[in-house]
Write a protein that holds these residues in place. Structure first.
Motif, mmCIF file in Angstrom:
data_model
loop_
_atom_site.group_PDB
_atom_site.id
_atom_site.type_symbol
_atom_site.label_atom_id
_atom_site.label_comp_id
_atom_site.label_asym_id
_atom_site.label_seq_id
_atom_site.Cartn_x
_atom_site.Cartn_y
_atom_site.Cartn_z
ATOM 1 N N SER A 94 1.240 4.587 3.033
ATOM 2 C CA SER A 94 0.262 3.574 2.636
ATOM 3 C C SER A 94 0.827 2.178 2.852
ATOM 4 O O SER A 94 1.949 1.882 2.486
ATOM 5 C CB SER A 94 -0.101 3.733 1.160
ATOM 6 O OG SER A 94 -0.911 2.650 0.753
ATOM 7 N N GLU A 95 0.036 1.340 3.477
ATOM 8 C CA GLU A 95 0.452 -0.043 3.661
ATOM 9 C C GLU A 95 -0.212 -0.958 2.651
ATOM 10 O O GLU A 95 0.101 -2.135 2.593
ATOM 11 C CB GLU A 95 0.130 -0.493 5.081
ATOM 12 C CG GLU A 95 0.941 0.252 6.120
ATOM 13 C CD GLU A 95 0.674 -0.249 7.523
ATOM 14 O OE1 GLU A 95 0.229 -1.404 7.679
ATOM 15 O OE2 GLU A 95 0.911 0.512 8.465
ATOM 16 N N THR A 96 -1.127 -0.415 1.855
ATOM 17 C CA THR A 96 -1.837 -1.244 0.888
ATOM 18 C C THR A 96 -1.396 -1.010 -0.549
ATOM 19 O O THR A 96 -1.555 -1.894 -1.376
ATOM 20 C CB THR A 96 -3.357 -1.000 0.981
ATOM 21 O OG1 THR A 96 -3.611 0.389 0.770
ATOM 22 C CG2 THR A 96 -3.904 -1.435 2.326
ATOM 23 N N LEU A 97 -0.865 0.137 -0.858
ATOM 24 C CA LEU A 97 -0.482 0.444 -2.231
ATOM 25 C C LEU A 97 1.046 0.496 -2.333
ATOM 26 O O LEU A 97 1.693 1.295 -1.667
ATOM 27 C CB LEU A 97 -1.088 1.779 -2.673
ATOM 28 C CG LEU A 97 -0.956 2.109 -4.153
ATOM 29 C CD1 LEU A 97 -1.644 1.051 -5.021
ATOM 30 C CD2 LEU A 97 -1.554 3.483 -4.444
ATOM 31 N N HIS A 98 1.580 -0.386 -3.157
ATOM 32 C CA HIS A 98 3.028 -0.495 -3.327
ATOM 33 C C HIS A 98 3.423 -0.261 -4.780
ATOM 34 O O HIS A 98 2.619 -0.424 -5.693
ATOM 35 C CB HIS A 98 3.502 -1.899 -2.917
ATOM 36 C CG HIS A 98 3.489 -2.122 -1.450
ATOM 37 N ND1 HIS A 98 4.464 -2.826 -0.813
ATOM 38 C CD2 HIS A 98 2.624 -1.741 -0.484
ATOM 39 C CE1 HIS A 98 4.210 -2.874 0.475
ATOM 40 N NE2 HIS A 98 3.081 -2.220 0.699
#
Length: 177
Positions: A94-98
């Motif tokens: 995921s590149e949006t959820l960190h």
């Protein structure tokens, strides 16, 4: 309050699964945090997975202004400065959820009403210092410079009331630039 946090977390996870875009962990982020403490949030990213997070604002409003403390009570909202050294990364691909977690310190200023002087409602201005830890999730809006975060942690006072514990949590938004 728990219900709102749960609904927001479900919304964030759903948005992360439904869309994919580049995360915007740029050099700086500035935002607002509602919680314990509440106020302005500034984050500086450095390296590949490190950041420093600084919150300054109010302390003692979300979990109640009246709270037992030492041999008396707090009856008001005070000022707080909190700083954390963070490690962060993304969930899987995921590149949006960190996620992020870290440790640091906190300085608070509140009015302390001693039981000894309760009959005259006298108070002392108390400065407290302690360690704090935080862990959270952050959702970066696709193709936008904004992120939404949800975090929780704790505060352990060192001075003047060693081992005084405080639960802390917050919800906020940041502009990443």
């Amino acid at each position: 309050m728990k219900r709102k946090f749960s609904l927001l977390l479900i919304l964030l996870v759903g948005l992360a699964i439904a869309q994919k875009a580049a995360a915007q962990t740029n050099n700086w982020a500035v935002g607002f945090r509602i919680g314990e403490p509440s106020g302005v949030n500034v984050r500086k990213y450095f390296g590949e997975n490190h950041a420093f997070d600084l919150n300054f604002g109010t302390y003692g409003g979300i979990y109640g202004t009246r709270r037992s403390y030492r041999k008396g009570v707090y009856k008001n909202v005070g000022f707080s400065v909190q700083g954390h050294y963070l490690w962060h990364g993304s969930f899987g691909k995921s590149e949006t959820l960190h996620y992020y977690f870290g440790f640091g310190g906190q300085l608070n200023s509140r009015r302390y009403y001693s039981d000894q002087f309760s009959y005259v409602n006298a108070y002392d201005k108390t400065i407290s210092v302690g360690g704090s830890g935080v862990a959270g999730v952050e959702y970066f809006l696709p193709n936008k410079p904004f992120s939404i975060f949800l975090e929780t942690g704790g505060y352990v006072e060192v001075i003047p009331a060693p081992f005084f514990l405080g639960l802390q949590s917050g919800l906020g938004v940041r502009l990443n630039f």
